[in-house]
Design an enzyme around this catalytic site. Sequence first.
Site, PDB file in Angstrom:
ATOM      1  N   CYS A 112       0.807  -1.224   0.000  1.00  0.00           N
ATOM      2  CA  CYS A 112       0.000   0.000   0.000  1.00  0.00           C
ATOM      3  C   CYS A 112       0.842   1.276   0.000  1.00  0.00           C
ATOM      4  CB  CYS A 112      -0.952  -0.005   1.192  1.00  0.00           C
ATOM      5  SG  CYS A 112      -2.130  -1.382   1.159  1.00  0.00           S
ATOM      6  N   HIS A 249      -3.218   7.273   1.803  1.00  0.00           N
ATOM      7  CA  HIS A 249      -3.689   5.977   1.294  1.00  0.00           C
ATOM      8  C   HIS A 249      -5.068   5.709   1.881  1.00  0.00           C
ATOM      9  CE1 HIS A 249      -4.302   1.783   0.713  1.00  0.00           C
ATOM     10  NE2 HIS A 249      -3.948   1.447   1.929  1.00  0.00           N
ATOM     11  N   ASN A 279     -10.404   0.062  -0.439  1.00  0.00           N
ATOM     12  CA  ASN A 279      -8.952   0.099  -0.338  1.00  0.00           C
ATOM     13  C   ASN A 279      -8.362  -0.535  -1.601  1.00  0.00           C
ATOM     14  OD1 ASN A 279      -6.247  -0.445   0.181  1.00  0.00           O
ATOM     15  ND2 ASN A 279      -6.576  -1.100   2.289  1.00  0.00           N
TER      16      ASN A 279
END
Length: 322
Positions: A112, A249, A279
């Site tokens: 990520c 993020h 996500n």
Amino acid sequence: MVGKIKGTGSYRPVQVWDNDKLSHMMDTSDEWIRGRTGIGQRHIASGGETVAYMAARAAEEALSDAGMRPEEIDLLLVSTMSSERIMPCAACEVQKLIGAVNAACFDLNGACTGFLLALNTAQAYLGQQIYRRALVIGSETLSHLTNWEDRSTCVLFGDGAGAVVLEAEENAVYTQAVHSIGSRGEALTCVSRNQQQFIEKDADISSTYMQMDGKEVFKFAVSKVPEVIMEVLEKAGKTKEEIRFYMLHQANKRIVASVSKHMNEPLEKYPMNIENLGNTSSASIPLLLDEWNKKGRLNSGDWIILSGFGGGLTYGASLLQW
């Protein structure tokens, strides 16, 4: 020399799964998912929507926004942890799809934090004047790595791609900091579906889906992200008040809200699109950048902080001027 963002682009898979669909697949509900994550729906790749295909579509948008031709790109980086192929790398597949024939191409896996790491890598090449123009892409098909029977993880993830075009300029600003905590890496894992491993161990494929200790990841993010943002601000000689947006993020709405609270900065300075996308790992920051760019929310001269965090464990932040 510093790479200045000249264009952004994105791609969202056509298929959309909302929380009601998930409630028919497992014991969950829209209220339960929204309350814990802030997510209402996610895009799911299907058909030919591979990591490379989505990356290419995002790249084409970014090039169009920048007013550049594919053959003008010197460096092409794809950040991904979910490519369908080991080789050729996704970046080389993107080169073929868009015609970026003069670009050096390679992939980078930083989970990520990956897009931020790829951006830093491009900046290093541009800063040394090895290349002049770079295409940096985050593209993920996390739905392929998700156990759709595990409601503690599957409600979080979605697919998509985002891209930026960089061009080297004098007197531009880019300040970054990245850290890793390998000793805490077991909080977020995904085992490779290695063929020999399956032959020797007769492994259960379910063991290769993403595994996450949600509480540990949450604690890690809300403590380390504010730290690294403050580190970058100090390096750059900037104050919190000078920052227009903090683009984090998009892992969980509660994480973003907690970072805002720790930073003592208004939540309005923390754009979010997690409700509609979930996500998307390394695609989340460039997807958010492109959305805000298309909405006209980013003005020339704005100071922006990008911050990624996730598997490794890794975390970082970068300061740039729009």
